[in-house]
Design a protein around this motif. Structure first.
Motif, PDB file in Angstrom:
ATOM      1  N   PHE A  64     -51.695 -52.454 -51.920  1.00  0.00           N
ATOM      2  CA  PHE A  64     -51.625 -51.004 -52.145  1.00  0.00           C
ATOM      3  C   PHE A  64     -52.946 -50.483 -52.702  1.00  0.00           C
ATOM      4  N   GLU A  65     -53.512 -51.198 -53.668  1.00  0.00           N
ATOM      5  CA  GLU A  65     -54.796 -50.773 -54.227  1.00  0.00           C
ATOM      6  C   GLU A  65     -55.902 -50.844 -53.175  1.00  0.00           C
ATOM      7  N   THR A  66     -55.792 -51.797 -52.268  1.00  0.00           N
ATOM      8  CA  THR A  66     -56.770 -51.888 -51.180  1.00  0.00           C
ATOM      9  C   THR A  66     -56.696 -50.650 -50.296  1.00  0.00           C
ATOM     10  N   GLU A  67     -55.487 -50.159 -50.070  1.00  0.00           N
ATOM     11  CA  GLU A  67     -55.322 -48.922 -49.301  1.00  0.00           C
ATOM     12  C   GLU A  67     -55.935 -47.744 -50.044  1.00  0.00           C
ATOM     13  N   LEU A  68     -55.711 -47.660 -51.352  1.00  0.00           N
ATOM     14  CA  LEU A  68     -56.351 -46.618 -52.147  1.00  0.00           C
ATOM     15  C   LEU A  68     -57.872 -46.736 -52.060  1.00  0.00           C
ATOM     16  N   ALA A  69     -58.360 -47.960 -52.219  1.00  0.00           N
ATOM     17  CA  ALA A  69     -59.805 -48.192 -52.232  1.00  0.00           C
ATOM     18  C   ALA A  69     -60.461 -47.829 -50.909  1.00  0.00           C
ATOM     19  N   SER A  70     -59.716 -47.955 -49.807  1.00  0.00           N
ATOM     20  CA  SER A  70     -60.289 -47.660 -48.497  1.00  0.00           C
ATOM     21  C   SER A  70     -60.694 -46.196 -48.367  1.00  0.00           C
ATOM     22  N   HIS A  71     -60.148 -45.334 -49.221  1.00  0.00           N
ATOM     23  CA  HIS A  71     -60.488 -43.906 -49.197  1.00  0.00           C
ATOM     24  C   HIS A  71     -61.396 -43.507 -50.363  1.00  0.00           C
ATOM     25  N   HIS A  72     -61.790 -44.472 -51.192  1.00  0.00           N
ATOM     26  CA  HIS A  72     -62.726 -44.196 -52.287  1.00  0.00           C
ATOM     27  C   HIS A  72     -64.155 -44.122 -51.768  1.00  0.00           C
ATOM     28  N   LEU A  73     -64.962 -43.304 -52.413  1.00  0.00           N
ATOM     29  CA  LEU A  73     -66.390 -43.315 -52.130  1.00  0.00           C
ATOM     30  C   LEU A  73     -67.024 -44.587 -52.695  1.00  0.00           C
ATOM     31  N   THR A  74     -68.067 -45.063 -52.071  1.00  0.00           N
ATOM     32  CA  THR A  74     -68.805 -46.206 -52.601  1.00  0.00           C
ATOM     33  C   THR A  74     -69.606 -45.775 -53.826  1.00  0.00           C
ATOM     34  N   ARG A  75     -70.133 -46.755 -54.559  1.00  0.00           N
ATOM     35  CA  ARG A  75     -70.970 -46.428 -55.721  1.00  0.00           C
ATOM     36  C   ARG A  75     -72.181 -45.607 -55.299  1.00  0.00           C
ATOM     37  N   THR A  76     -72.758 -45.955 -54.162  1.00  0.00           N
ATOM     38  CA  THR A  76     -73.921 -45.211 -53.674  1.00  0.00           C
ATOM     39  C   THR A  76     -73.548 -43.773 -53.357  1.00  0.00           C
ATOM     40  N   ALA A  77     -72.434 -43.576 -52.658  1.00  0.00           N
ATOM     41  CA  ALA A  77     -71.984 -42.227 -52.315  1.00  0.00           C
ATOM     42  C   ALA A  77     -71.661 -41.414 -53.561  1.00  0.00           C
ATOM     43  N   CYS A  78     -71.159 -42.074 -54.600  1.00  0.00           N
ATOM     44  CA  CYS A  78     -70.818 -41.366 -55.842  1.00  0.00           C
ATOM     45  C   CYS A  78     -72.053 -40.791 -56.532  1.00  0.00           C
ATOM     46  N   ARG A  79     -73.239 -41.261 -56.156  1.00  0.00           N
ATOM     47  CA  ARG A  79     -74.465 -40.738 -56.755  1.00  0.00           C
ATOM     48  C   ARG A  79     -75.017 -39.534 -55.979  1.00  0.00           C
ATOM     49  N   ASP A  80     -74.352 -39.166 -54.889  1.00  0.00           N
ATOM     50  CA  ASP A  80     -74.790 -38.024 -54.083  1.00  0.00           C
ATOM     51  C   ASP A  80     -74.287 -36.741 -54.739  1.00  0.00           C
ATOM     52  N   PRO A  81     -75.175 -35.904 -55.297  1.00  0.00           N
ATOM     53  CA  PRO A  81     -74.726 -34.716 -56.034  1.00  0.00           C
ATOM     54  C   PRO A  81     -74.038 -33.680 -55.163  1.00  0.00           C
ATOM     55  N   ASN A  82     -74.382 -33.645 -53.894  1.00  0.00           N
ATOM     56  CA  ASN A  82     -73.751 -32.667 -52.999  1.00  0.00           C
ATOM     57  C   ASN A  82     -72.377 -33.142 -52.536  1.00  0.00           C
ATOM     58  N   LEU A  83     -72.277 -34.421 -52.224  1.00  0.00           N
ATOM     59  CA  LEU A  83     -71.015 -34.972 -51.757  1.00  0.00           C
ATOM     60  C   LEU A  83     -69.940 -34.921 -52.833  1.00  0.00           C
ATOM     61  N   THR A  84     -70.335 -35.090 -54.083  1.00  0.00           N
ATOM     62  CA  THR A  84     -69.359 -35.176 -55.178  1.00  0.00           C
ATOM     63  C   THR A  84     -69.118 -33.851 -55.886  1.00  0.00           C
ATOM     64  N   TYR A  85     -69.728 -32.782 -55.382  1.00  0.00           N
ATOM     65  CA  TYR A  85     -69.511 -31.472 -56.015  1.00  0.00           C
ATOM     66  C   TYR A  85     -68.721 -30.599 -55.052  1.00  0.00           C
ATOM     67  N   ASN A  86     -67.441 -30.444 -55.334  1.00  0.00           N
ATOM     68  CA  ASN A  86     -66.549 -29.658 -54.489  1.00  0.00           C
ATOM     69  C   ASN A  86     -65.732 -28.730 -55.384  1.00  0.00           C
ATOM     70  N   LYS A  87     -66.251 -27.546 -55.643  1.00  0.00           N
ATOM     71  CA  LYS A  87     -65.602 -26.618 -56.550  1.00  0.00           C
ATOM     72  C   LYS A  87     -64.526 -25.846 -55.802  1.00  0.00           C
ATOM     73  N   LEU A  88     -63.302 -25.949 -56.296  1.00  0.00           N
ATOM     74  CA  LEU A  88     -62.158 -25.364 -55.618  1.00  0.00           C
ATOM     75  C   LEU A  88     -61.310 -24.568 -56.598  1.00  0.00           C
ATOM     76  N   SER A  89     -60.630 -23.553 -56.079  1.00  0.00           N
ATOM     77  CA  SER A  89     -59.630 -22.862 -56.896  1.00  0.00           C
ATOM     78  C   SER A  89     -58.363 -23.713 -56.927  1.00  0.00           C
ATOM     79  N   PHE A  90     -57.459 -23.366 -57.809  1.00  0.00           N
ATOM     80  CA  PHE A  90     -56.203 -24.110 -57.893  1.00  0.00           C
ATOM     81  C   PHE A  90     -55.459 -24.052 -56.559  1.00  0.00           C
TER      82      PHE A  90
END
Length: 252
Positions: free
Chosen positions: A105-131
């Protein structure tokens, strides 16, 4: 309700995590942030890299060991007030089989996680949304309804994750929250309802394990040692467990 209780009452960040951070576009604001989470291993690569195969095997052994410790505790406490049917059922199930299912199950969750490298992308990780945007986001990818699921569970397991209920249950109304940064997690949270729907049978035991894993360092020596041997010795190479008074100072 379970996820809200784990997060707000017990500090167990299963499935995803919620926190606060400065708005990257306006440093004068601090806003709510949703993060990818829910893994027991350090990051997604541990679930897929060939050189981490032994770590995954040790992780299964560790999960099974915590289930066995819980079973032993429940057996000794015959008058236990725990009434959960899942805890009662746990006594009858094979710990290693359950552990392997938690890893899957955790492997399934992990398959949709960003990699460590992707997590350092300021544009990819900034998604400002309303509720309302967050609510709409969770409805983009619902699980396919099959007859087997319908006849077994009815229609209800296939509704999207109810963010409004979640935030109300943790005491944060939509009005309190304002805008949300869906940090690191946009792709992950889109897929989360589908993942939950397709793995309904393991969710209770995944949750039980993560509660045990969170509290093991603060319980009796058997729990402390099990947690240390995996998280510190196996993953970090730490040779010796700190004496208890030093761990006490760390906790303070």
């Amino acid at each position: 309700k379970t996820i809200a209780a784990l997060h707000s009452q017990y500090g167990v960040n299963g499935f995803f995590a919620l926190g606060s951070m400065p708005d990257k576009a306006n440093s004068e604001l601090t806003i709510a942030s949703l993060y990818q989470s829910g893994l027991g291993l350090p990051d997604r690569d541990y679930y897929f890299d060939a050189d981490k195969k032994e770590k995954r095997s040790k992780y299964v052994e560790y999960i099974a060991s915590l289930f066995d410790l819980l079973k032993d505790s429940l057996t000794k406490q015959s008058n236990s007030s725990i009434s959960s049917p899942y805890v009662s059922q746990l006594k009858k199930l094979d710990s290693k089989t359950l552990a392997e299912k938690v890893l899957a199950f955790e492997t399934e969750l992990a398959s949709h996680h960003l990699t460590r490298t992707a997590c350092r992308d300021p544009n990819l990780t900034y998604n400002k949304l309303s509720f309302n945007d967050v609510i709409a986001l969770s409805k983009q990818h619902t699980a396919e309804i099959t007859w087997q699921h319908y006849l077994t569970y009815g229609i209800h397991p296939h509704v999207a994750f109810d963010w409004k209920d979640y935030f109300n249950l943790i005491g944060k109304s939509p009005e309190d929250l304002g805008d949300i940064i869906n940090l690191q997690a946009k792709h992950y949270l889109v897929h989360l309802p589908k993942i939950l729907n397709e793995n309904a049978d393991i969710l209770p035991y995944y949750s039980i394990f993560h509660v045990l894993n969170s509290y093991a360092p603060h319980l009796s020596s058997r729990w402390v040692n099990a947690h240390f041997l995996f998280h510190e010795k196996e993953l970090k190479g730490t040779s010796d467990l700190l004496v208890r008074w030093k761990r006490g100072l760390q906790a303070l």
